[in-house]
Write a protein that holds these residues in place. Structure first.
Motif, PDB file in Angstrom:
ATOM      1  N   TRP A 385       0.908  -1.233  -0.061  1.00 31.73           N
ATOM      2  CA  TRP A 385      -0.100  -0.062  -0.113  1.00 31.73           C
ATOM      3  C   TRP A 385       0.812   1.133  -0.032  1.00 31.73           C
ATOM      4  O   TRP A 385       0.591   2.062  -0.728  1.00 31.73           O
ATOM      5  CB  TRP A 385      -0.928   0.156   1.248  1.00 31.73           C
ATOM      6  CG  TRP A 385      -1.452   1.338   1.590  1.00 31.73           C
ATOM      7  CD1 TRP A 385      -2.604   2.085   0.716  1.00 31.73           C
ATOM      8  CD2 TRP A 385      -1.236   2.227   2.486  1.00 31.73           C
ATOM      9  NE1 TRP A 385      -2.921   3.181   1.241  1.00 31.73           N
ATOM     10  CE2 TRP A 385      -1.996   3.461   2.253  1.00 31.73           C
ATOM     11  CE3 TRP A 385      -0.014   2.083   3.415  1.00 31.73           C
ATOM     12  CZ2 TRP A 385      -1.823   4.569   3.251  1.00 31.73           C
ATOM     13  CZ3 TRP A 385      -0.014   3.609   4.366  1.00 31.73           C
ATOM     14  CH2 TRP A 385      -0.945   4.622   4.070  1.00 31.73           C
ATOM     15  N   ARG A 386       2.034   1.302   0.676  1.00 34.67           N
ATOM     16  CA  ARG A 386       2.533   2.387   0.929  1.00 34.67           C
ATOM     17  C   ARG A 386       3.687   2.652  -0.169  1.00 34.67           C
ATOM     18  O   ARG A 386       3.725   3.923  -0.838  1.00 34.67           O
ATOM     19  CB  ARG A 386       3.615   2.299   2.240  1.00 34.67           C
ATOM     20  CG  ARG A 386       4.183   3.487   2.450  1.00 34.67           C
ATOM     21  CD  ARG A 386       3.495   4.468   3.106  1.00 34.67           C
ATOM     22  NE  ARG A 386       4.286   5.813   3.020  1.00 34.67           N
ATOM     23  CZ  ARG A 386       3.626   7.262   2.835  1.00 34.67           C
ATOM     24  NH1 ARG A 386       2.345   7.363   2.722  1.00 34.67           N
ATOM     25  NH2 ARG A 386       4.353   8.246   2.919  1.00 34.67           N
ATOM     26  N   ASP A 387       3.824   1.517  -0.992  1.00 32.90           N
ATOM     27  CA  ASP A 387       4.638   1.827  -2.278  1.00 32.90           C
ATOM     28  C   ASP A 387       4.038   2.248  -3.228  1.00 32.90           C
ATOM     29  O   ASP A 387       4.362   3.076  -4.175  1.00 32.90           O
ATOM     30  CB  ASP A 387       5.313   0.509  -2.553  1.00 32.90           C
ATOM     31  CG  ASP A 387       6.231   0.503  -3.959  1.00 32.90           C
ATOM     32  OD1 ASP A 387       7.600   0.682  -3.503  1.00 32.90           O
ATOM     33  OD2 ASP A 387       5.761   0.395  -4.981  1.00 32.90           O
ATOM     34  N   THR A 388       2.727   1.865  -3.363  1.00 32.47           N
ATOM     35  CA  THR A 388       1.545   2.315  -4.282  1.00 32.47           C
ATOM     36  C   THR A 388       1.424   3.763  -4.017  1.00 32.47           C
ATOM     37  O   THR A 388       1.440   4.627  -5.103  1.00 32.47           O
ATOM     38  CB  THR A 388       0.206   1.609  -4.085  1.00 32.47           C
ATOM     39  OG1 THR A 388       0.573   0.164  -4.407  1.00 32.47           O
ATOM     40  CG2 THR A 388      -0.733   2.163  -5.379  1.00 32.47           C
ATOM     41  N   VAL A 389       1.344   4.423  -2.796  1.00 34.16           N
ATOM     42  CA  VAL A 389       1.017   5.858  -2.548  1.00 34.16           C
ATOM     43  C   VAL A 389       1.958   6.440  -2.878  1.00 34.16           C
ATOM     44  O   VAL A 389       1.866   7.492  -3.546  1.00 34.16           O
ATOM     45  CB  VAL A 389       0.892   5.859  -0.868  1.00 34.16           C
ATOM     46  CG1 VAL A 389       0.435   7.310  -0.730  1.00 34.16           C
ATOM     47  CG2 VAL A 389      -0.696   5.157  -0.577  1.00 34.16           C
ATOM     48  N   VAL A 390       3.476   6.243  -2.626  1.00 32.52           N
ATOM     49  CA  VAL A 390       4.385   7.128  -2.748  1.00 32.52           C
ATOM     50  C   VAL A 390       4.797   7.264  -4.328  1.00 32.52           C
ATOM     51  O   VAL A 390       5.314   8.424  -4.778  1.00 32.52           O
ATOM     52  CB  VAL A 390       5.715   6.874  -1.918  1.00 32.52           C
ATOM     53  CG1 VAL A 390       5.346   6.910  -0.565  1.00 32.52           C
ATOM     54  CG2 VAL A 390       6.172   5.309  -2.432  1.00 32.52           C
ATOM     55  N   TYR A 391       4.544   6.233  -4.927  1.00 37.20           N
ATOM     56  CA  TYR A 391       4.791   6.334  -6.651  1.00 37.20           C
ATOM     57  C   TYR A 391       3.428   7.012  -7.098  1.00 37.20           C
ATOM     58  O   TYR A 391       3.590   7.016  -8.424  1.00 37.20           O
ATOM     59  CB  TYR A 391       5.158   4.975  -6.913  1.00 37.20           C
ATOM     60  CG  TYR A 391       6.786   4.548  -6.860  1.00 37.20           C
ATOM     61  CD1 TYR A 391       7.479   5.070  -7.595  1.00 37.20           C
ATOM     62  CD2 TYR A 391       6.972   3.644  -5.769  1.00 37.20           C
ATOM     63  CE1 TYR A 391       8.638   4.980  -7.417  1.00 37.20           C
ATOM     64  CE2 TYR A 391       8.201   3.249  -5.786  1.00 37.20           C
ATOM     65  CZ  TYR A 391       9.304   3.758  -6.539  1.00 37.20           C
ATOM     66  OH  TYR A 391      10.503   3.451  -6.234  1.00 37.20           O
ATOM     67  N   GLY A 392       2.487   7.160  -6.651  1.00 37.85           N
ATOM     68  CA  GLY A 392       1.122   7.763  -6.943  1.00 37.85           C
ATOM     69  C   GLY A 392       0.575   6.892  -7.941  1.00 37.85           C
ATOM     70  O   GLY A 392       0.033   7.309  -8.824  1.00 37.85           O
ATOM     71  N   ARG A 398       0.662  -2.427  -9.899  1.00 31.95           N
ATOM     72  CA  ARG A 398       1.562  -1.676 -10.767  1.00 31.95           C
ATOM     73  C   ARG A 398       3.054  -1.811 -10.394  1.00 31.95           C
ATOM     74  O   ARG A 398       4.052  -1.872 -11.152  1.00 31.95           O
ATOM     75  CB  ARG A 398       1.302  -0.142 -10.885  1.00 31.95           C
ATOM     76  CG  ARG A 398       2.221   0.775 -11.635  1.00 31.95           C
ATOM     77  CD  ARG A 398       2.286   0.820 -12.991  1.00 31.95           C
ATOM     78  NE  ARG A 398       3.237   1.614 -13.645  1.00 31.95           N
ATOM     79  CZ  ARG A 398       2.748   2.964 -13.849  1.00 31.95           C
ATOM     80  NH1 ARG A 398       1.475   3.417 -13.615  1.00 31.95           N
ATOM     81  NH2 ARG A 398       3.666   3.816 -14.410  1.00 31.95           N
ATOM     82  N   SER A 399       3.101  -1.766  -9.267  1.00 29.17           N
ATOM     83  CA  SER A 399       4.451  -1.764  -8.392  1.00 29.17           C
ATOM     84  C   SER A 399       4.922  -3.225  -8.496  1.00 29.17           C
ATOM     85  O   SER A 399       6.310  -3.335  -8.827  1.00 29.17           O
ATOM     86  CB  SER A 399       4.076  -1.571  -6.804  1.00 29.17           C
ATOM     87  OG  SER A 399       3.846  -0.175  -6.675  1.00 29.17           O
ATOM     88  N   LEU A 400       4.248  -4.398  -8.687  1.00 28.17           N
ATOM     89  CA  LEU A 400       4.566  -5.729  -8.920  1.00 28.17           C
ATOM     90  C   LEU A 400       4.902  -5.949 -10.185  1.00 28.17           C
ATOM     91  O   LEU A 400       6.051  -6.509 -10.449  1.00 28.17           O
ATOM     92  CB  LEU A 400       3.759  -6.513  -8.266  1.00 28.17           C
ATOM     93  CG  LEU A 400       3.213  -6.525  -6.708  1.00 28.17           C
ATOM     94  CD1 LEU A 400       1.962  -7.615  -6.590  1.00 28.17           C
ATOM     95  CD2 LEU A 400       4.482  -6.965  -5.935  1.00 28.17           C
ATOM     96  N   LYS A 401       4.480  -5.273 -10.868  1.00 26.35           N
ATOM     97  CA  LYS A 401       4.629  -5.374 -12.381  1.00 26.35           C
ATOM     98  C   LYS A 401       5.961  -4.588 -12.670  1.00 26.35           C
ATOM     99  O   LYS A 401       7.059  -5.189 -13.448  1.00 26.35           O
ATOM    100  CB  LYS A 401       3.515  -4.625 -13.338  1.00 26.35           C
ATOM    101  CG  LYS A 401       3.883  -4.672 -14.893  1.00 26.35           C
ATOM    102  CD  LYS A 401       2.687  -3.971 -15.516  1.00 26.35           C
ATOM    103  CE  LYS A 401       3.179  -3.944 -17.208  1.00 26.35           C
ATOM    104  NZ  LYS A 401       2.087  -3.302 -17.761  1.00 26.35           N
ATOM    105  N   GLU A 402       6.147  -3.476 -12.187  1.00 31.78           N
ATOM    106  CA  GLU A 402       7.583  -2.900 -12.380  1.00 31.78           C
ATOM    107  C   GLU A 402       8.861  -3.647 -11.912  1.00 31.78           C
ATOM    108  O   GLU A 402       9.789  -3.675 -12.123  1.00 31.78           O
ATOM    109  CB  GLU A 402       7.787  -1.592 -11.724  1.00 31.78           C
ATOM    110  CG  GLU A 402       6.914  -0.423 -12.448  1.00 31.78           C
ATOM    111  CD  GLU A 402       6.938   0.755 -12.074  1.00 31.78           C
ATOM    112  OE1 GLU A 402       7.475   0.934 -10.872  1.00 31.78           O
ATOM    113  OE2 GLU A 402       6.408   1.760 -12.657  1.00 31.78           O
ATOM    114  N   LEU A 403       8.223  -4.362 -10.413  1.00 28.98           N
ATOM    115  CA  LEU A 403       9.434  -5.171  -9.981  1.00 28.98           C
ATOM    116  C   LEU A 403       9.724  -6.325 -10.660  1.00 28.98           C
ATOM    117  O   LEU A 403      10.873  -6.572 -10.584  1.00 28.98           O
ATOM    118  CB  LEU A 403       8.929  -5.523  -8.489  1.00 28.98           C
ATOM    119  CG  LEU A 403       9.609  -6.685  -7.900  1.00 28.98           C
ATOM    120  CD1 LEU A 403      10.727  -5.877  -6.963  1.00 28.98           C
ATOM    121  CD2 LEU A 403       8.573  -7.173  -6.611  1.00 28.98           C
TER     122      LEU A 403
END
Length: 407
Positions: A385-392, A398-403
């Motif tokens: 959740w926090r990673d999603t928020v800070v990257y907007g 989306r974060s997992l796809k980039e990872l």
């Protein structure tokens, strides 16, 4: 992944060729060239420094493909990341917090190893050297190699807090190995060679971290840990299932020859660019896969000998879960797929997985399991959740796809 191999030693198999294993165990690219940036200096120096800091942060956080996990943060590459000042501040703050979480992993990992060191010291002082024969020196050596591999990996990526974690792993396991040598539970020639490798590894990583090491020397060290890591992994996996499969050193021999051939081909220019990159990632991934194999080995042992579950410490499993879990936010934030894979797997399947097995065999209470479950799910959920928020972003997917796949 990059979870620490400190826990490997405690659960290591008595021999890579002995009964079912309890054990679990970075790159060929030379140092990055010096950074060369051209900036026009505004009339307000403070604003310029702040802007430069944010620019460097954005460049460091460019998602990279999974195969490039071992490549240093791309500080010298341009970035198309466009964020507002508010978003930049949130990223900087989360960057700082995830680094602190990784540094905090030192506490549970140290607590995991200290009881063994203290017990060994007591037995040595009382003259009870036989007791130290129960500690498998070959498994400890495997763990030491894994820690050295990961130390080199994180030193190259300048992850200071995790460098401390891995250094602690190397030093603590070496202390146990020294105790085993004092008790004559480890052959002296092997101990002498191990001492040279440890001293050399720590020195080279220290010099490389501060940019004081010749690139050729560092390349040779990375070749060395690549060959060692790739030789050990298949042998450990094979040994897990002995005596249900023949006792053999063939897997280790074949992988050793393969590793040497791959390194030689990479050095002589007989591989494509992708091939060289693949060889460069071998040592890090072998250390990570040894992490991931450890819970498989432990659960296989639990399956074969359910009574052995009583010998596991619920507190130790909880510490393993916490220590690896603390690294998950940082691995996700820096888009380090290798590190994220190892840390998440170890936290879920080694720490929590064994707690689940212990509950199944009535070794821990339902409340203990519930607390561990709630804590782990909440922590991973918070990190996503926090990673999603800070990257907007609008979704953690989306974060997992980039990872996994990069930008």
């Amino acid at each position: 992944m990059a979870s620490s191999l400190i826990v490997a030693a405690a659960a290591a198999n008595k021999s890579l060729l002995a009964a079912p294993s309890h054990c679990h165990s970075f790159s060929l690219h030379a140092n990055c060239p010096p950074l060369h940036h051209s900036h026009s200096f505004p009339s307000k120096p403070f604003l310029h420094l702040h802007s430069l800091s944010l620019t460097s942060l954005h460049r460091r956080l460019i998602p990279v493909p999974a195969l490039d996990s071992d490549v240093p943060h791309p500080l010298d590459q341009g970035s198309t990341v466009k964020v507002k000042n508010k978003r930049s501040k949130e990223i900087e703050e989360w960057d700082s917090w995830t680094a602190k979480f990784s540094g905090g992993a030192n506490v549970p990992f140290l607590l995991l190893q200290m009881p063994q060191i203290i017990l060994n010291a007591k037995n040595l002082m009382s003259g009870n050297k036989t007791a130290l024969l129960a500690v498998p020196w070959l498994g400890m050596l495997t763990g030491l190699l894994g820690n050295l591999s990961l130390l080199s990996y994180f030193a190259k990526k300048r992850e200071t807090e995790v460098i401390v974690v891995q250094t602690l792993g190397v030093v603590s396991i070496y202390i146990v190995i020294a105790q085993l040598a004092m008790a004559e539970a480890m052959p002296l020639p092997y101990y002498m060679v191990t001492s040279v490798v440890v001293a050399t590894g720590l020195l080279l990583n220290f010099l490389n971290y501060f940019g004081m090491l010749n690139a050729g020397i560092w390349l040779f060290w990375e070749d060395f840990i690549t060959v060692c890591g790739l030789s050990v992994l298949p042998q450990v996996m094979w040994s897990t299932f002995v005596p249900y499969i023949p006792n053999s050193i063939l897997p280790g021999v074949i992988s050793f020859v393969t590793a040497v051939a791959a390194v030689v081909m990479a050095r002589t220019g007989k591989l494509s660019e992708k091939g060289v990159k693949f060889v460069g990632a071998i040592s890090g991934w072998t250390a990570t896969l040894l992490f991931m194999w450890m819970p498989v080995s432990q659960m296989w042992t639990n399956f074969l000998n359910p009574d052995n579950i009583k010998g596991l410490s619920a507190f130790s499993m909880l510490l393993a879960m916490i220590g690896n879990g603390l690294m998950i936010p940082r691995a996700l934030f820096t888009r380090d797929f290798m590190w994220f894979t190892g840390s998440t797997w170890a936290s879920l399947f080694y720490g929590y997985g064994n707690i689940l097995c212990m509950y199944y065999f009535n070794s821990v209470s339902g409340k203990f399991l519930l607390a561990a479950t709630a804590g782990l799910v909440s922590w991973i959920g918070m990190a996503l959740w926090r990673d999603t928020v800070v990257y907007g972003y609008s979704s953690p997917l989306r974060s997992l796809k980039e990872l996994i796949f990069g930008s």
